[in-house]
Design a protein around this motif. Structure first.
Motif, PDB file in Angstrom:
ATOM      1  N   LEU A 120      50.866  37.895  36.630  1.00  0.00           N
ATOM      2  CA  LEU A 120      51.967  38.841  36.675  1.00  0.00           C
ATOM      3  C   LEU A 120      53.155  38.306  37.471  1.00  0.00           C
ATOM      4  N   THR A 121      53.250  36.982  37.584  1.00  0.00           N
ATOM      5  CA  THR A 121      54.418  36.415  38.268  1.00  0.00           C
ATOM      6  C   THR A 121      55.654  36.733  37.432  1.00  0.00           C
ATOM      7  N   GLY A 122      56.709  37.168  38.103  1.00  0.00           N
ATOM      8  CA  GLY A 122      57.940  37.528  37.419  1.00  0.00           C
ATOM      9  C   GLY A 122      57.982  38.961  36.925  1.00  0.00           C
ATOM     10  N   VAL A 123      56.887  39.698  37.095  1.00  0.00           N
ATOM     11  CA  VAL A 123      56.838  41.095  36.652  1.00  0.00           C
ATOM     12  C   VAL A 123      57.248  41.992  37.822  1.00  0.00           C
ATOM     13  N   PRO A 124      58.244  42.852  37.632  1.00  0.00           N
ATOM     14  CA  PRO A 124      58.732  43.697  38.737  1.00  0.00           C
ATOM     15  C   PRO A 124      57.805  44.868  39.043  1.00  0.00           C
ATOM     16  N   CYS A 125      57.921  45.379  40.267  1.00  0.00           N
ATOM     17  CA  CYS A 125      57.233  46.612  40.649  1.00  0.00           C
ATOM     18  C   CYS A 125      57.927  47.766  39.952  1.00  0.00           C
ATOM     19  N   PRO A 126      57.238  48.805  39.549  1.00  0.00           N
ATOM     20  CA  PRO A 126      55.807  49.026  39.712  1.00  0.00           C
ATOM     21  C   PRO A 126      54.985  48.548  38.527  1.00  0.00           C
ATOM     22  N   MET A 127      55.599  47.818  37.579  1.00  0.00           N
ATOM     23  CA  MET A 127      54.864  47.412  36.376  1.00  0.00           C
ATOM     24  C   MET A 127      53.682  46.499  36.680  1.00  0.00           C
ATOM     25  N   ASN A 128      53.754  45.721  37.777  1.00  0.00           N
ATOM     26  CA  ASN A 128      52.616  44.843  38.072  1.00  0.00           C
ATOM     27  C   ASN A 128      51.379  45.666  38.414  1.00  0.00           C
ATOM     28  N   PRO A 150      55.326  42.822  45.406  1.00  0.00           N
ATOM     29  CA  PRO A 150      54.120  42.781  44.558  1.00  0.00           C
ATOM     30  C   PRO A 150      52.851  42.407  45.318  1.00  0.00           C
ATOM     31  N   ILE A 151      52.908  41.369  46.153  1.00  0.00           N
ATOM     32  CA  ILE A 151      51.707  40.910  46.857  1.00  0.00           C
ATOM     33  C   ILE A 151      51.299  41.891  47.963  1.00  0.00           C
ATOM     34  N   GLU A 152      52.204  42.775  48.347  1.00  0.00           N
ATOM     35  CA  GLU A 152      51.863  43.809  49.326  1.00  0.00           C
ATOM     36  C   GLU A 152      51.366  45.078  48.653  1.00  0.00           C
ATOM     37  N   SER A 153      52.016  45.498  47.567  1.00  0.00           N
ATOM     38  CA  SER A 153      51.708  46.797  46.978  1.00  0.00           C
ATOM     39  C   SER A 153      50.467  46.799  46.088  1.00  0.00           C
ATOM     40  N   VAL A 154      50.236  45.736  45.326  1.00  0.00           N
ATOM     41  CA  VAL A 154      49.076  45.736  44.417  1.00  0.00           C
ATOM     42  C   VAL A 154      47.751  45.782  45.192  1.00  0.00           C
ATOM     43  N   PRO A 155      47.551  44.927  46.220  1.00  0.00           N
ATOM     44  CA  PRO A 155      46.291  45.049  46.974  1.00  0.00           C
ATOM     45  C   PRO A 155      46.129  46.424  47.630  1.00  0.00           C
ATOM     46  N   HIS A 181      38.683  50.027  45.222  1.00  0.00           N
ATOM     47  CA  HIS A 181      38.170  48.715  44.832  1.00  0.00           C
ATOM     48  C   HIS A 181      38.094  47.780  46.032  1.00  0.00           C
ATOM     49  N   GLU A 182      37.265  46.747  45.905  1.00  0.00           N
ATOM     50  CA  GLU A 182      37.159  45.705  46.942  1.00  0.00           C
ATOM     51  C   GLU A 182      38.226  44.655  46.659  1.00  0.00           C
ATOM     52  N   VAL A 183      39.031  44.334  47.667  1.00  0.00           N
ATOM     53  CA  VAL A 183      40.185  43.457  47.462  1.00  0.00           C
ATOM     54  C   VAL A 183      40.191  42.312  48.466  1.00  0.00           C
ATOM     55  N   THR A 184      40.462  41.096  47.985  1.00  0.00           N
ATOM     56  CA  THR A 184      40.716  39.947  48.848  1.00  0.00           C
ATOM     57  C   THR A 184      41.997  39.281  48.350  1.00  0.00           C
ATOM     58  N   VAL A 185      42.753  38.710  49.285  1.00  0.00           N
ATOM     59  CA  VAL A 185      44.011  38.047  48.946  1.00  0.00           C
ATOM     60  C   VAL A 185      43.940  36.612  49.454  1.00  0.00           C
ATOM     61  N   GLN A 186      44.234  35.667  48.562  1.00  0.00           N
ATOM     62  CA  GLN A 186      44.283  34.251  48.919  1.00  0.00           C
ATOM     63  C   GLN A 186      45.604  33.709  48.409  1.00  0.00           C
ATOM     64  N   GLY A 187      46.569  33.567  49.319  1.00  0.00           N
ATOM     65  CA  GLY A 187      47.899  33.121  48.897  1.00  0.00           C
ATOM     66  C   GLY A 187      48.542  34.168  47.999  1.00  0.00           C
ATOM     67  N   ASN A 188      48.875  33.779  46.787  1.00  0.00           N
ATOM     68  CA  ASN A 188      49.495  34.701  45.828  1.00  0.00           C
ATOM     69  C   ASN A 188      48.502  35.214  44.790  1.00  0.00           C
ATOM     70  N   ILE A 189      47.221  35.031  45.069  1.00  0.00           N
ATOM     71  CA  ILE A 189      46.172  35.497  44.165  1.00  0.00           C
ATOM     72  C   ILE A 189      45.442  36.671  44.819  1.00  0.00           C
ATOM     73  N   VAL A 190      45.366  37.768  44.075  1.00  0.00           N
ATOM     74  CA  VAL A 190      44.639  38.951  44.544  1.00  0.00           C
ATOM     75  C   VAL A 190      43.380  39.060  43.688  1.00  0.00           C
ATOM     76  N   ASN A 191      42.223  39.082  44.357  1.00  0.00           N
ATOM     77  CA  ASN A 191      40.944  39.254  43.659  1.00  0.00           C
ATOM     78  C   ASN A 191      40.462  40.674  43.910  1.00  0.00           C
ATOM     79  N   ILE A 192      40.210  41.386  42.811  1.00  0.00           N
ATOM     80  CA  ILE A 192      39.806  42.786  42.889  1.00  0.00           C
ATOM     81  C   ILE A 192      38.458  42.932  42.202  1.00  0.00           C
TER      82      ILE A 192
END
Length: 68
Positions: free
Chosen positions: A7-15, A41-46, A54-65
């Motif tokens: 979802l890189t380049g996708v604006p909030c809240p669409m991501n 995006p990296i703040e709001s989605v997690p 859901h269980e969430v982890t963040v590694q750089g710009n990757i959010v694992n849910i």
């Protein structure tokens, strides 16, 4: 099983909308890996995923849910 979503380049809240739709197609315990831009995006989605339980982890710009 891990699904991926770029979802890189996708604006909030669409991501978050696209992330939520992708999560709906998964079974509990399955994982979704989402690539996001810096900033809102990296703040709001997690945060939104955690609020949905859901269980969430963040590694750089990757959010694992992990769907719960």
């Amino acid at each position: 099983m891990t699904s991926t979503l770029d979802l890189t380049g996708v604006p909030c809240p669409m991501n978050w909308v696209r992330t939520k739709l992708a999560l709906e197609s998964l079974e509990p315990g399955e994982e979704l890996s989402v690539a996001l831009d810096d900033g809102e995006p990296i703040e709001s989605v997690p945060r939104s995923a955690r609020e949905d339980g859901h269980e969430v982890t963040v590694q750089g710009n990757i959010v694992n849910i992990v769907k719960r």
